[in-house]
Design a protein around this motif. Structure first.
Motif, PDB file in Angstrom:
ATOM      1  N   UNK A 185       0.836  -1.196   0.000  1.00  0.00           N
ATOM      2  CA  UNK A 185       0.000   0.000   0.000  1.00  0.00           C
ATOM      3  C   UNK A 185       0.871   1.247   0.000  1.00  0.00           C
ATOM      4  N   UNK A 186       0.582   2.160  -0.900  1.00  0.00           N
ATOM      5  CA  UNK A 186       1.369   3.390  -0.988  1.00  0.00           C
ATOM      6  C   UNK A 186       0.927   4.403   0.067  1.00  0.00           C
ATOM      7  N   UNK A 187       1.850   5.237   0.451  1.00  0.00           N
ATOM      8  CA  UNK A 187       1.550   6.300   1.405  1.00  0.00           C
ATOM      9  C   UNK A 187       0.464   7.197   0.830  1.00  0.00           C
ATOM     10  N   UNK A 188      -0.460   7.618   1.673  1.00  0.00           N
ATOM     11  CA  UNK A 188      -1.574   8.455   1.222  1.00  0.00           C
ATOM     12  C   UNK A 188      -1.066   9.854   0.885  1.00  0.00           C
ATOM     13  N   UNK A 189      -1.349  10.293  -0.326  1.00  0.00           N
ATOM     14  CA  UNK A 189      -0.906  11.611  -0.761  1.00  0.00           C
ATOM     15  C   UNK A 189      -1.580  12.711   0.056  1.00  0.00           C
ATOM     16  N   UNK A 190      -0.787  13.659   0.498  1.00  0.00           N
ATOM     17  CA  UNK A 190      -1.310  14.770   1.294  1.00  0.00           C
ATOM     18  C   UNK A 190      -1.307  14.494   2.781  1.00  0.00           C
ATOM     19  N   UNK A 191      -0.820  13.296   3.186  1.00  0.00           N
ATOM     20  CA  UNK A 191      -0.846  12.936   4.604  1.00  0.00           C
ATOM     21  C   UNK A 191       0.141  13.743   5.432  1.00  0.00           C
ATOM     22  N   UNK A 192       1.285  14.078   4.852  1.00  0.00           N
ATOM     23  CA  UNK A 192       2.309  14.786   5.625  1.00  0.00           C
ATOM     24  C   UNK A 192       1.947  16.241   5.873  1.00  0.00           C
ATOM     25  N   UNK A 193       1.154  16.827   4.977  1.00  0.00           N
ATOM     26  CA  UNK A 193       0.732  18.221   5.096  1.00  0.00           C
ATOM     27  C   UNK A 193       1.930  19.168   5.267  1.00  0.00           C
ATOM     28  N   UNK A 194       3.039  18.766   4.681  1.00  0.00           N
ATOM     29  CA  UNK A 194       4.247  19.585   4.804  1.00  0.00           C
ATOM     30  C   UNK A 194       4.144  20.828   3.920  1.00  0.00           C
ATOM     31  N   UNK A 195       4.586  21.956   4.450  1.00  0.00           N
ATOM     32  CA  UNK A 195       4.579  23.213   3.701  1.00  0.00           C
ATOM     33  C   UNK A 195       5.951  23.861   3.819  1.00  0.00           C
ATOM     34  N   UNK A 196       6.357  24.559   2.783  1.00  0.00           N
ATOM     35  CA  UNK A 196       7.679  25.185   2.789  1.00  0.00           C
ATOM     36  C   UNK A 196       7.596  26.705   2.918  1.00  0.00           C
ATOM     37  N   UNK A 197       6.393  27.216   3.166  1.00  0.00           N
ATOM     38  CA  UNK A 197       6.248  28.664   3.290  1.00  0.00           C
ATOM     39  C   UNK A 197       6.653  29.106   4.695  1.00  0.00           C
ATOM     40  N   UNK A 198       7.464  30.122   4.800  1.00  0.00           N
ATOM     41  CA  UNK A 198       7.900  30.661   6.095  1.00  0.00           C
ATOM     42  C   UNK A 198       7.133  31.941   6.414  1.00  0.00           C
ATOM     43  N   UNK A 199       6.907  32.190   7.696  1.00  0.00           N
ATOM     44  CA  UNK A 199       6.241  33.416   8.117  1.00  0.00           C
ATOM     45  C   UNK A 199       7.164  34.620   7.909  1.00  0.00           C
ATOM     46  N   UNK A 200       6.557  35.721   7.529  1.00  0.00           N
ATOM     47  CA  UNK A 200       7.334  36.960   7.461  1.00  0.00           C
ATOM     48  C   UNK A 200       7.567  37.446   8.890  1.00  0.00           C
TER      49      UNK A 200
END
Length: 276
Positions: A185-200
């Motif tokens: 079974x493949x890892x569910x896409x979107x499960x990590x919810x990782x984002x690369x945007x940093x706060x100003x």
């Protein structure tokens, strides 16, 4: 006093014959499990099958399995029993996630798929696993879907490994699982919810101001989350005063994630504000 004679087989180690004064013959296997001598009666129609059974028992003892515990009956090897044994394993390992795993399994598998829950564990297919995880994913809960995927996959994996590990719960050792249908079974896409945007800088200042207005204990945990470099808030909430070294100053955190038996310890340096 009744005296029984015992004779030992010269070909199969551990195979004995007990002869009572009345002439009753009883074959048995004797071996050592966990430093204790155990005996199991053998009731087979001929000597070849008796010796085969002795070899089976001797092999089981070498793998840490007690042959006196009957193999799982048809109703005892269900998918539900497998998952229940997995939860029991987590509890025995003192995993903090045990309660969450138990609740997720009950909600998303036992209640949602009662027929699959009652199905024999050895007959569970990849399609069954996909049906369970797919329903959660389709309800727009990818992270929860991937957690359940991981629970199913790990439960089967642990059951396979349990066949040769006396430290595993007996409820898992007797399931006799040999195949993991969730392995592919493949890892569910979107499960990590990782984002690369940093706060100003302005956003960060606003965030810092906002969390200082939260009620306790959210306020302290959120502030420590920032002052310790983004440590997981669930782990921060387990920290006690005994984990604080004011001389260093530092904080020791325990990571219970993964299959490790003992938590991994992390020492986090503390700023003055964090110590306060």
């Amino acid at each position: 006093e009744i005296v029984q004679d015992i004779y030992w087989d010269d070909k199969e180690t551990g195979l004995g014959l007990r002869l009572s004064p009345s002439g009753t013959k009883t074959f048995f296997f004797e071996g050592r499990l966990n430093r204790k001598i155990i005996r199991v009666s053998i009731q087979e129609p001929n000597l070849k099958q008796i010796r085969d059974k002795t070899e089976e028992y001797r092999s089981a003892v070498k793998r840490g399995i007690d042959p006196r515990i009957p193999k799982a009956k048809t109703g005892d090897s269900t998918f539900g029993n497998l998952l229940g044994a997995y939860v029991e394993l987590l509890k025995g390992q003192h995993k903090k996630s045990e309660k969450a795993v138990k609740n997720a399994i009950k909600k998303h598998i036992q209640t949602a798929f009662p027929k699959i829950w009652e199905k024999q564990a050895a007959e569970i297919t990849l399609d069954d696993c996909v049906a369970i995880v797919g329903r959660i994913k389709d309800s727009d809960k990818p992270r929860q879907a991937d957690k359940v995927r991981s629970y199913i996959r790990t439960a089967f994996s642990e059951a396979i490994n349990a066949r040769g590990n006396v430290n595993m719960p007996a409820s898992m050792r007797v399931l006799d699982i040999k195949y993991n249908p969730a392995r592919d079974m493949r890892k569910v896409k979107g499960a990590s919810q990782a984002k690369d945007r940093a706060l100003s800088l302005a956003e960060f200042r606003n965030y810092w101001k906002r969390i200082q207005e939260l009620p306790e204990p959210k306020r302290s945990i959120s502030m420590l989350h920032v002052l310790t470099g983004g440590q997981r808030q669930q782990q921060l909430s387990r920290v006690t005063l005994n984990d604080i070294d004011r001389d260093a100053p530092s904080m020791t955190m325990e990571d219970f994630k993964g299959r490790r038996d003992e938590p991994r310890k992390h020492v986090i340096p503390l700023l003055g504000g964090a110590v306060d």
